[in-house]
Structure formats: C-alpha cells, structure tokens
Design a protein around this motif. Structure first.
Motif, short mmCIF file in Angstrom:
data_model
loop_
_atom_site.label_atom_id
_atom_site.label_comp_id
_atom_site.label_asym_id
_atom_site.label_seq_id
_atom_site.Cartn_x
_atom_site.Cartn_y
_atom_site.Cartn_z
N GLN A 1 -11.94 -47.46 14.79
CA GLN A 1 -12.41 -48.71 14.20
C GLN A 1 -12.64 -48.59 12.70
O GLN A 1 -12.65 -49.58 12.00
CB GLN A 1 -13.69 -49.17 14.90
CG GLN A 1 -13.46 -49.66 16.33
CD GLN A 1 -14.75 -50.09 16.99
OE1 GLN A 1 -15.73 -49.37 16.99
NE2 GLN A 1 -14.75 -51.28 17.56
N TRP A 2 -12.85 -47.36 12.21
CA TRP A 2 -12.93 -47.20 10.76
C TRP A 2 -11.77 -46.40 10.20
O TRP A 2 -11.39 -46.58 9.04
CB TRP A 2 -14.27 -46.57 10.34
CG TRP A 2 -14.56 -45.19 10.84
CD1 TRP A 2 -15.28 -44.84 11.94
CD2 TRP A 2 -14.15 -43.96 10.23
NE1 TRP A 2 -15.33 -43.49 12.07
CE2 TRP A 2 -14.66 -42.90 11.03
CE3 TRP A 2 -13.42 -43.64 9.09
CZ2 TRP A 2 -14.45 -41.56 10.74
CZ3 TRP A 2 -13.21 -42.30 8.79
CH2 TRP A 2 -13.72 -41.28 9.60
N MET A 3 -11.14 -45.57 11.00
CA MET A 3 -10.04 -44.76 10.48
C MET A 3 -8.81 -45.61 10.18
O MET A 3 -8.14 -45.41 9.15
CB MET A 3 -9.67 -43.67 11.49
CG MET A 3 -10.74 -42.60 11.64
SD MET A 3 -10.26 -41.41 12.92
CE MET A 3 -11.72 -40.35 12.93
N ILE A 4 -8.47 -46.53 11.08
CA ILE A 4 -7.28 -47.35 10.86
C ILE A 4 -7.42 -48.23 9.63
O ILE A 4 -6.55 -48.21 8.75
CB ILE A 4 -6.94 -48.16 12.13
CG1 ILE A 4 -6.28 -47.23 13.14
CG2 ILE A 4 -6.02 -49.34 11.81
CD1 ILE A 4 -5.93 -47.87 14.44
N PRO A 5 -8.48 -49.02 9.48
CA PRO A 5 -8.57 -49.82 8.26
C PRO A 5 -8.70 -48.97 7.00
O PRO A 5 -8.17 -49.34 5.95
CB PRO A 5 -9.82 -50.68 8.48
CG PRO A 5 -10.58 -50.02 9.57
CD PRO A 5 -9.57 -49.33 10.43
N THR B 1 -7.34 -54.14 13.68
CA THR B 1 -8.27 -53.08 14.06
C THR B 1 -8.92 -53.30 15.43
O THR B 1 -9.03 -52.36 16.22
CB THR B 1 -9.35 -52.91 12.98
OG1 THR B 1 -8.72 -52.54 11.75
CG2 THR B 1 -10.37 -51.86 13.37
N PRO B 2 -9.33 -54.53 15.79
CA PRO B 2 -9.95 -54.72 17.11
C PRO B 2 -9.04 -54.35 18.28
O PRO B 2 -9.53 -54.00 19.35
CB PRO B 2 -10.29 -56.22 17.13
CG PRO B 2 -10.45 -56.58 15.69
CD PRO B 2 -9.41 -55.76 14.97
N ASN B 3 -7.73 -54.42 18.09
CA ASN B 3 -6.83 -54.06 19.18
C ASN B 3 -6.90 -52.58 19.53
O ASN B 3 -6.55 -52.17 20.63
CB ASN B 3 -5.39 -54.43 18.83
CG ASN B 3 -5.11 -55.89 19.04
OD1 ASN B 3 -5.49 -56.72 18.21
ND2 ASN B 3 -4.50 -56.23 20.15
N LEU C 1 2.80 -55.09 20.00
CA LEU C 1 3.09 -56.52 20.08
C LEU C 1 1.84 -57.35 19.82
O LEU C 1 1.88 -58.33 19.07
CB LEU C 1 3.69 -56.86 21.44
CG LEU C 1 3.98 -58.33 21.71
CD1 LEU C 1 4.90 -58.93 20.65
CD2 LEU C 1 4.57 -58.51 23.11
N ALA C 2 0.73 -56.98 20.44
CA ALA C 2 -0.51 -57.74 20.23
C ALA C 2 -0.91 -57.72 18.76
O ALA C 2 -1.35 -58.75 18.21
CB ALA C 2 -1.63 -57.16 21.10
N CYS C 3 -0.75 -56.60 18.11
CA CYS C 3 -1.13 -56.48 16.70
C CYS C 3 -0.19 -57.28 15.79
O CYS C 3 -0.64 -57.90 14.82
CB CYS C 3 -1.15 -55.02 16.28
SG CYS C 3 -2.52 -54.07 16.96
#
Length: 298
Positions: free
Chosen positions: A11-15, A52-54, A69-71
């Motif tokens: 949740q923090w690494m991706i953004p 990020t929520p995905n 796909l969802a992202c």
C-alpha cells in the motif's frame, strides 16, 4: 525513520515507486517539468493513486491477469491515455503476497501456469485492449484482439524479443533483479538521493538495452541510435560530470524532438519495477532524500 505501517506494505511501496519514477527528471520521459500532449505528471500520479487499493485490498489475489485488468480499468476512469499498462504488468507479479525477491524463488512462486495461465492471458489481452498502447498486438501470433488459447507465460515468450516488459516473464525478471536493482542501488550509494540514482539508472538501462517502445513507434534503428547516444553520455562521465550532464540535456532534447515517438517508456516501466523491488527488499526507505540539487540538469 522507520517505514510507515500498513496492513499490506504494498500500500505504500507501489505508490512510492510510481511517484519516484515520474518525479525524477529522466531524459525523454514525463516529469513535473515536461509533459506529452496526452499525459503529464499529474496523469501518472493519479494512475498510481487509483491502482494501489487493488493490491492492498486484494492481498490474496491468485490471478495476475485479473489484477492487471482491474487496475487498467481504474486507471482509464481518471486518465485518458495509457500511463501504466507496462508498470502494472511488472508490479502485479512482483507485489504478489509472499513472493520471494530472489529471482529463482520468485519465478517458482509467481511465474507459473497457476497464476499466469490461460485465464490470466484472457484478462491481460482485455487490459491491453482497454489501455490501447501503441504497437502492442500487431504481431500475427497471439493477437490480443482474439481469444487466447495459450497461457500468459507463453504469450509473453512470443513477445519477448520485441518488448522488454514481456521479456521479464520469459527470463524470470532477470533484467530487473540482476541488472536494474543493482544499478539503482549503486547509484544511490554514489549520489545519496533517489532522483539522481533514478536518472543514472535510466541512462545505464538505455545504454544497455534498446528501448522497445521506441522501436515499436520509430523503428529498430531509432532505438539503436538512442542506445548509442546514452552510451556516449556515460562515456563522458554521465551525470557525475559537467560534460556528461550537457550531453544528457542534449539527449533529452533529441528524445523530445518528434512528439513522444522517442519516449523511452519501456525503460521507465522497468525502473518503476526496480524501485519497488528495492523498497520491498528494504534496500531503500520511502524517507530517503529524493531531490537532486544539480543546477545544470533538466
């Protein structure tokens, strides 16, 4: 300072990885001081925020394609252009819960037919159609406009010689683990800030690999020419020397001379993946100094 606490560290690494990549003043790419006709830095920041929520809320996801796909669908709700398909294809397997960050363990855990099978290929094909990136899907084999009959791993292997992102699925993300992450970390030690390390890493990527997005848009000769120009920048000392920085600024002008046809976007996606791996391995903290203070850069 310690890293912030979240239920899921992605949740923090991706953004963080996505924000660092777009905020760094890399040659030929979007950053706060340079935009394309259909995308600017805000487009990429919005894209990072909505996907990020995905990852954080789907910590048990099994199918790589479904998350991609969802992202992509979330992204197209807030931006009109393809900002992150390549990033998502790289980050989704890397962010899989429990995935080891050594190449062999990662390949066994994620790059298998269970997580990257025919169903995953079906979802990734749809994601490609939604994102509509330039050049992808033009090959006769495994056309993304058709229903897939092969696994995602097999489809990526077919595209590996013409797409650096697909190549990672075929070689176990070797370029990320064995080249990109060490290159970034070495630069981070030398420069002491994330932005300079990202810029230096980008120049090394461009000198080592012809960018496949450039090749698809402008041809293999154009990609090879950019590779030679990046190598020349490094021979002059790269961003460590005044001559190298001047050559880098000239390279940036060249890359922006024909719209965004010479945008080294494949390398940008790979840099994001490397930043994520470095964060996940705790080799760099989100609190690391970011801004590079050079006054003669972009």
């Amino acid at each position: 300072m310690t890293a912030p606490r979240f239920d899921d560290p992605t949740q923090w690494m991706i953004p963080t990885a996505c924000v660092w990549e777009v905020m760094a003043r890399k040659v030929g790419n979007v950053h706060p001081g340079a935009a394309f006709r259909d995308a600017d830095a805000v487009s990429f920041l919005l894209s990072a925020a909505v996907v990020t929520p995905n990852f954080g809320s789907r910590g048990d996801y099994e199918d790589v394609g479904g998350t991609v796909l969802a992202c992509v669908r979330r992204t197209r709700a807030v931006v009109e252009s393809n900002t992150n398909l390549g990033i998502l294809l790289l980050l989704t397997p890397l962010a899989h819960p429990g995935a080891p960050m050594d190449r062999e363990g990662f390949s066994r855990h994620v790059l298998n037919t269970e997580r990257c099978g025919v169903a995953a290929a079906r979802d990734v094909y749809e994601a490609i159609r939604v994102a509509n990136p330039g050049g992808l899907g033009d090959a006769p084999e495994a056309d993304v406009r058709a229903e897939p009959t092969i696994t995602l791993l097999e489809a990526m292997a077919l595209a590996a010689d013409r797409d650096l992102v697909a190549r990672q699925y075929a070689n176990g993300f070797a370029d990320v683990f064995d080249f990109g992450v060490p290159t970034f970390l070495d630069a981070l030690r030398r420069f002491g800030c994330v932005e300079a390390a990202v810029i230096d890493a980008q120049l090394h990527w461009l000198a080592e690999y012809p960018d496949t997005l450039i090749a698809r848009k402008a041809g293999a000769a154009a990609a090879a020419d950019v590779q030679r120009r990046a190598a020349d920048v490094l021979r002059l000392g790269g961003i460590s020397s005044a001559d190298g920085r001047r050559a880098g600024v000239e390279l940036d002008r060249h890359l922006r001379s024909d719209g965004n046809r010479l945008n080294p976007g494949a390398v940008a996606d790979l840099i994001t993946a490397c930043l994520f791996v470095a964060l996940r391995e705790r080799k760099v903290a989100p609190t690391a100094p970011f801004r590079w203070a050079a006054t003669d850069w972009l």
